[in-house]
Write an enzyme that holds these catalytic residues in place. Structure first.
Site, PDB file in Angstrom:
ATOM      1  N   GLN A 148       4.703 -29.603  -6.655  1.00  0.00           N
ATOM      2  CA  GLN A 148       4.144 -30.448  -7.723  1.00  0.00           C
ATOM      3  C   GLN A 148       3.725 -29.630  -8.938  1.00  0.00           C
ATOM      4  O   GLN A 148       3.431 -30.201  -9.991  1.00  0.00           O
ATOM      5  CB  GLN A 148       2.929 -31.232  -7.206  1.00  0.00           C
ATOM      6  CG  GLN A 148       3.273 -32.297  -6.192  1.00  0.00           C
ATOM      7  CD  GLN A 148       4.038 -33.488  -6.790  1.00  0.00           C
ATOM      8  OE1 GLN A 148       4.069 -33.689  -8.005  1.00  0.00           O
ATOM      9  NE2 GLN A 148       4.658 -34.276  -5.933  1.00  0.00           N
ATOM     10  N   SER A 205      11.021 -29.785   1.272  1.00  0.00           N
ATOM     11  CA  SER A 205      10.681 -29.922   2.701  1.00  0.00           C
ATOM     12  C   SER A 205      11.358 -28.823   3.508  1.00  0.00           C
ATOM     13  O   SER A 205      10.741 -28.221   4.397  1.00  0.00           O
ATOM     14  CB  SER A 205      11.128 -31.284   3.237  1.00  0.00           C
ATOM     15  OG  SER A 205      10.490 -32.320   2.532  1.00  0.00           O
ATOM     16  N   SER A 235      10.843 -27.677  -5.883  1.00  0.00           N
ATOM     17  CA  SER A 235      11.864 -28.711  -5.696  1.00  0.00           C
ATOM     18  C   SER A 235      12.284 -29.243  -7.069  1.00  0.00           C
ATOM     19  O   SER A 235      11.427 -29.522  -7.911  1.00  0.00           O
ATOM     20  CB  SER A 235      11.272 -29.832  -4.847  1.00  0.00           C
ATOM     21  OG  SER A 235      12.218 -30.847  -4.638  1.00  0.00           O
ATOM     22  N   ALA A 236      13.605 -29.405  -7.270  1.00  0.00           N
ATOM     23  CA  ALA A 236      14.105 -29.760  -8.607  1.00  0.00           C
ATOM     24  C   ALA A 236      13.739 -31.183  -9.038  1.00  0.00           C
ATOM     25  O   ALA A 236      13.526 -31.444 -10.218  1.00  0.00           O
ATOM     26  CB  ALA A 236      15.626 -29.593  -8.641  1.00  0.00           C
ATOM     27  N   HIS A 237      13.655 -32.114  -8.059  1.00  0.00           N
ATOM     28  CA  HIS A 237      13.530 -33.520  -8.480  1.00  0.00           C
ATOM     29  C   HIS A 237      12.142 -33.895  -8.973  1.00  0.00           C
ATOM     30  O   HIS A 237      11.926 -35.009  -9.443  1.00  0.00           O
ATOM     31  CB  HIS A 237      14.025 -34.473  -7.385  1.00  0.00           C
ATOM     32  CG  HIS A 237      13.101 -34.668  -6.220  1.00  0.00           C
ATOM     33  ND1 HIS A 237      12.310 -35.774  -6.092  1.00  0.00           N
ATOM     34  CD2 HIS A 237      12.867 -33.920  -5.126  1.00  0.00           C
ATOM     35  CE1 HIS A 237      11.634 -35.709  -4.947  1.00  0.00           C
ATOM     36  NE2 HIS A 237      11.958 -34.586  -4.347  1.00  0.00           N
ATOM     37  N   ASN A 239      -0.059 -33.491  -4.414  1.00  0.00           N
ATOM     38  CA  ASN A 239       0.804 -34.567  -4.886  1.00  0.00           C
ATOM     39  C   ASN A 239       0.066 -35.891  -5.076  1.00  0.00           C
ATOM     40  O   ASN A 239       0.488 -36.727  -5.863  1.00  0.00           O
ATOM     41  CB  ASN A 239       1.982 -34.769  -3.921  1.00  0.00           C
ATOM     42  CG  ASN A 239       1.565 -34.763  -2.466  1.00  0.00           C
ATOM     43  OD1 ASN A 239       0.895 -33.839  -1.998  1.00  0.00           O
ATOM     44  ND2 ASN A 239       1.937 -35.786  -1.747  1.00  0.00           N
ATOM     45  N   CYS A 298       6.284 -40.328   0.738  1.00  0.00           N
ATOM     46  CA  CYS A 298       6.789 -40.174   2.104  1.00  0.00           C
ATOM     47  C   CYS A 298       5.977 -40.988   3.079  1.00  0.00           C
ATOM     48  O   CYS A 298       6.464 -41.394   4.113  1.00  0.00           O
ATOM     49  CB  CYS A 298       6.750 -38.716   2.501  1.00  0.00           C
ATOM     50  SG  CYS A 298       7.400 -37.674   1.218  1.00  0.00           S
ATOM     51  N   THR A 342      27.003 -23.847   2.504  1.00  0.00           N
ATOM     52  CA  THR A 342      27.596 -23.696   1.168  1.00  0.00           C
ATOM     53  C   THR A 342      26.598 -24.187   0.119  1.00  0.00           C
ATOM     54  O   THR A 342      26.021 -25.272   0.269  1.00  0.00           O
ATOM     55  CB  THR A 342      28.904 -24.513   1.091  1.00  0.00           C
ATOM     56  OG1 THR A 342      29.750 -24.055   2.153  1.00  0.00           O
ATOM     57  CG2 THR A 342      29.598 -24.334  -0.240  1.00  0.00           C
TER      58      THR A 342
HETATM   59  C1  LIG Z   1       3.593 -31.256  -2.515  1.00  0.00           C
HETATM   60  C2  LIG Z   1       4.950 -31.590  -2.004  1.00  0.00           C
HETATM   61  N1  LIG Z   1       5.551 -30.761  -1.153  1.00  0.00           N
HETATM   62  C3  LIG Z   1       6.775 -30.992  -0.673  1.00  0.00           C
HETATM   63  C4  LIG Z   1       7.465 -32.129  -1.023  1.00  0.00           C
HETATM   64  C5  LIG Z   1       8.830 -32.366  -0.470  1.00  0.00           C
HETATM   65  O1  LIG Z   1       9.811 -32.030  -1.410  1.00  0.00           O
HETATM   66  P1  LIG Z   1      11.283 -32.638  -1.239  1.00  0.00           P
HETATM   67  O2  LIG Z   1      11.201 -34.084  -1.623  1.00  0.00           O
HETATM   68  O3  LIG Z   1      12.133 -31.823  -2.167  1.00  0.00           O
HETATM   69  O4  LIG Z   1      11.655 -32.435   0.191  1.00  0.00           O
HETATM   70  C6  LIG Z   1       6.876 -33.052  -1.897  1.00  0.00           C
HETATM   71  C7  LIG Z   1       7.559 -34.316  -2.251  1.00  0.00           C
HETATM   72  O5  LIG Z   1       6.952 -35.363  -2.356  1.00  0.00           O
HETATM   73  C8  LIG Z   1       5.590 -32.758  -2.408  1.00  0.00           C
HETATM   74  O6  LIG Z   1       4.970 -33.593  -3.248  1.00  0.00           O
END
Ligand SMILES: Cc1ncc(COP(=O)(O)O)c(C=O)c1O
Length: 392
Positions: free
Chosen positions: A186, A73, A206-208, A158, A332, A244
């Protein structure tokens, strides 16, 4: 107690890979600030820079094109906000331009930010998609102009998993002298992503979403493309993102990337086969399913399916009771009962969009899990439909 726990919400987030967990545990005592010049700082810096090299290689970028960020994000917000900065370089060469184009199926962190930009005086247009979720190239071609500064189109969606044809979009965008951003949150770690092939100017990850930790991501910025920081303060990330560095998170992300390199291709094949098994089971046992998204150009583990005469939230809760964890839309926006903006943009009627589930498979998903889901989902859909006044 449910008979089994089956986590099928990998597009919302993934569990840490056990090897990532081990690497992070080992790095727990690495306390130095990577900006410090003493030994503890230098040790942390070396670890952070090693990850930058690995991540860059994974994307076919160079290390100085990678900026670490606090999340996907944040990286997306950074790119969109670049073009509202009047005082520094990003607008140089873009004089007279005041327009941003975003695909209508983008993640809320792009769509909500673009609303803010509109309120700050920029023109923002949403580009429609076709019934499979692919960007409508004719609409994009008709809308893009010498006023356009930035076009933002996600690499893979997503909710429905549709993979975009980023390269032809980049070619079109560059012919008009604008920049292309792609949200690859994704895609990275699920399908090959090569920034040179895509010819993107900015790319977010994004790592997660790839078995790494939460709260850490990265932004690729092509060399020579103008940039200014979103978060200002110290000179971290060569002045491009203050704060940091999240050393532990970055180390976890680095290990996740290393593992993705090894596991991604084989896993993709396995997930496609499991998803086909799930689809066959649904088609054999549940009347009138509708599968959403592109039939081929789709993330390997993502299925989005509508069951007319149901509410997705009811399905989700009954499945949760059986130990099965899925989603009705993007994580979200769950909590809101609005139908998914992605499904509506792809032309689904609101009623069908309401009765949809996103089922996203991952590295731990087994055939036994899929068979259990088919059995329970069949019963749950029948039960919810029996209560429906519309379906009966
Ligand atoms: C396509 C997409 N973009 C951005 C994000 C946001 O990533 P983060 O959770 O690391 O903020 C997500 C998370 O659901 C996503 O699926």
């Amino acid at each position: 107690m449910p008979e089994r726990n089956v986590y099928l919400d990998h597009n919302a987030t993934t569990p840490l890979h056990p090897e990532v967990k081990r690497s992070m545990n080992e790095a727990m005592d690495l306390y130095g600030n990577p900006s410090s010049m003493h030994a503890a700082g230098r040790e942390a810096r070396a670890r952070v820079e090693a990850v930058r090299e690995d991540l860059a290689a994974f994307l076919n970028a160079s290390a100085d094109e990678v900026i670490f960020a606090g999340s996907g994000s944040e990286a997306n917000n950074t790119v969109l906000n670049l073009f509202t900065c009047n005082t520094e370089c990003p607008r140089k060469g873009l004089e007279g331009r005041d327009e941003i184009l975003v695909a209508s199926i983008e993640h809320p962190c792009v769509l909500e930010t673009s609303k803010c930009l509109r309120a700050r005086g920029l023109t923002v247009h949403e580009i429609p998609v076709d019934g499979t979720g692919k960007v409508d190239m004719d609409a994009l071609g008709a809308r893009i102009s010498e006023r356009t500064m930035l076009v933002s189109v996600m690499t893979a969606n997503n909710e429905i998993g549709t993979i975009q044809d980023i390269r032809p979009i980049a070619d079109l965008v560059h012919r008009h002298g604008a920049y292309l951003h792609t949200d690859a949150v994704q895609a990275v770690g699920k399908i090959p992503v090569d920034v040179r092939d895509l010819d993107a100017d900015f790319l977010t990850l994004s790592a997660h979403k790839m078995y790494g930790p939460k709260g850490v991501g990265a932004l690729y910025v092509k060399k020579g493309v103008p940039f200014c920081p979103f978060i200002r303060g110290g000179h971290q990330e060569r002045g491009r993102r203050a704060g940091t560095e999240n050393t532990l998170g970055i180390i976890g992300m680095g290990r996740a990337v290393e593992l993705r390199r090894r596991e991604m291709d084989a896993e993709a094949g396995r997930l496609r086969a499991l998803r086909a098994r799930l689809r066959a089971g649904i088609e054999a046992h549940i009347p009138d399913p509708r599968f959403n998204g592109h039939p081929e150009d789709r993330l390997p583990g993502t299925m989005n399916v509508s069951f007319p005469g149901t509410e997705g939230e009811a399905l989700l809760l009954y499945l949760d009771f059986e130990g099965i964890m899925v989603s009705t839309g993007s994580a979200c926006s769950s909590g809101s009962l609005d139908p998914s903006h992605v499904l509506l943009a792809a032309g689904l009627p609101a009623e069908a969009a309401h009765g949809s589930l996103r089922i996203s498979l991952g590295r731990d998903t087994s055939e036994e899990d899929i068979d259990y889901v088919i059995e329970k989902l069949t019963a749950v859909v029948a039960r919810v439909r029996a209560m429906s006044t519309v379906y009966n």
